[in-house]
Design an enzyme around this catalytic site. Structure first.
Site, PDB file in Angstrom:
ATOM      1  N   LYS A  57       0.843  -1.202   0.000  1.00 46.06           N
ATOM      2  CA  LYS A  57       0.000   0.000   0.000  1.00 46.06           C
ATOM      3  C   LYS A  57       0.880   1.254   0.000  1.00 46.06           C
ATOM      4  O   LYS A  57       0.636   2.209  -0.744  1.00 46.06           O
ATOM      5  CB  LYS A  57      -0.940  -0.013   1.212  1.00 46.06           C
ATOM      6  CG  LYS A  57      -2.064  -1.039   1.047  1.00 46.06           C
ATOM      7  CD  LYS A  57      -2.821  -1.337   2.328  1.00 46.06           C
ATOM      8  CE  LYS A  57      -3.787  -2.506   2.091  1.00 46.06           C
ATOM      9  NZ  LYS A  57      -4.451  -2.982   3.312  1.00 46.06           N
ATOM     10  N   GLN A 101      -4.842  -2.051   9.687  1.00 47.93           N
ATOM     11  CA  GLN A 101      -4.685  -3.324   8.983  1.00 47.93           C
ATOM     12  C   GLN A 101      -5.296  -4.467   9.792  1.00 47.93           C
ATOM     13  O   GLN A 101      -5.039  -4.614  10.981  1.00 47.93           O
ATOM     14  CB  GLN A 101      -3.192  -3.572   8.709  1.00 47.93           C
ATOM     15  CG  GLN A 101      -2.898  -4.788   7.876  1.00 47.93           C
ATOM     16  CD  GLN A 101      -3.487  -4.731   6.455  1.00 47.93           C
ATOM     17  OE1 GLN A 101      -3.406  -3.717   5.776  1.00 47.93           O
ATOM     18  NE2 GLN A 101      -4.106  -5.820   6.030  1.00 47.93           N
ATOM     19  N   ASP A 124     -11.493   2.122   4.029  1.00 49.90           N
ATOM     20  CA  ASP A 124     -11.788   0.689   3.886  1.00 49.90           C
ATOM     21  C   ASP A 124     -13.291   0.461   3.719  1.00 49.90           C
ATOM     22  O   ASP A 124     -13.714  -0.616   3.304  1.00 49.90           O
ATOM     23  CB  ASP A 124     -11.331  -0.069   5.152  1.00 49.90           C
ATOM     24  CG  ASP A 124      -9.996  -0.787   4.942  1.00 49.90           C
ATOM     25  OD1 ASP A 124      -9.616  -1.011   3.774  1.00 49.90           O
ATOM     26  OD2 ASP A 124      -9.351  -1.128   5.961  1.00 49.90           O
TER      27      ASP A 124
END
Ligand code: NAD
Length: 298
Positions: A57, A101, A124
């Site tokens: 990322k 994460q 997200d």
């Protein structure tokens, strides 16, 4: 994987590269207004797969000119400390997108951490406000990156979804459920079935599918006789299976028995090189959407 070169393979790397190209234009437009989009990625603990994802990322951000901040916290970080970090990022004007994460260490309640993220920065798309916006088809919400990537793959491959029978295997909040919402939304218009671990006659349900999306986490579970001739198969699964013949001692396979299923399909995504690259590309898209919505310059 000799069949991966045949014409029915949907090349996720190529479609992801096209999305990244669009992102470059979007970054330029923001930068012309002196806005540098910013993404913060928080990693708690030492999970090796998570480290790989976080690294990828950050590299993509760098490639695009998106400011990225990686915050690595020790495994013993408490939930309160983690939520404190999230609150600081919520207030930080240089950061437009925040992701923590998954999975966090077991002592942390992931749901509570997701709820602590400002929904306007929840790139997200896991915060309840964004889940509701997806259900409401409100485009100001953030759509989870993996299902958004799957839909983009279908579109790039020229697959018509209107009236199609779509079967999604898996009902997680990360893939299965948002995938179903996207497929049934106006403009996509598929007829959707969600199957899961308690479904009976899974092979029979799958055989009805014009579009079959597998998001289970079971290596090569979907066999050739589960798939209708001419179906489109999107394989979200990423599973490590032992393979002493490789340098790492393992290889990655999807939830679909690719070699036997691919010859029956109109189109199919490989693993790796299918859905995986799309997830990061769509994360970049969401970060740019967040930067635009927060700054309102473009
Ligand atoms: P999850 O464990 O949260 O959910 C799995 C789902 O599969 C559950 O809803 C469960 O009901 C269903 N399931 C389990 N066993 C089943 C069975 N025998 N029959 C039918 N259904 C069954 O997993 P997830 O987060 O949704 O991820 C699913 C897979 O997708 C994993 O392999 C994961 O690594 C992969 N994944 C890939 C990406 C990507 O970028 N390509 C992103 C997210 C997840």
């Amino acid at each position: 994987m000799s069949s991966s070169k045949s014409s029915n393979v949907i090349d996720g790397k190529a479609v992801a590269a096209a999305v990244i190209k669009e992102c470059l234009t979007e970054v330029d437009a923001l930068r012309r207004h002196n806005v540098v989009p910013g993404l913060a990625v928080v990693l708690v603990g030492e999970d090796p797969a998570s480290k790989v994802y976080v690294g990828a990322k950050a590299r993509t951000c760098l490639e695009l000119g998106i400011y990225s901040r990686k915050i690595e916290l020790p495994a013993e970080t408490t939930q309160e400390e983690l939520i404190g970090v999230v609150h600081d990022l919520n207030r930080d004007p240089a950061i437009h997108g925040i992701l923590v994460q998954s999975p966090p260490p077991k002592h942390i309640d992931e749901e509570a951490v997701i709820r602590a993220i400002d929904p306007r920065k929840d790139v997200d798309g896991f915060h309840p406000e964004n889940v509701a916006k997806l259900a409401l088809e409100d485009p100001t919400g953030f759509v989870p990156c993996t299902p958004a990537g799957c839909l983009r793959l279908l579109k790039a491959a020229g697959i018509s979804t209107t009236g199609a029978d779509a079967v999604v295997i898996g009902r997680s909040m990360i893939v299965g459920k948002p995938m179903a919402f996207l497929l049934m939304a106006k403009g996509t218009d598929a007829t959707v079935t969600i199957a899961h671990s308690r479904s009976t006659d899974l092979p029979g349900i799958c055989r009805r599918a014009d579009i079959l999306i597998a998001a289970v986490g079971r290596p090569e579970m979907v066999k050739a006789d589960w798939v209708k001739d001419g179906a489109v198969v999107i394989d979200v699964g990423i599973n490590r299976v032992d393979d002493p013949s490789t340098k790492k001692g393992y290889r990655l396979v999807g939830d679909v028995a690719y070699d036997e299923v691919a010859p029956k399909c109109r189109a199919i995504t490989p693993v790796p090189g299918g859905v995986g690259p799309m997830t990061i590309a769509l994360l970049m898209k969401n970060t740019l959407q967040a930067a635009r919505q927060q700054t309102r310059v473009v």
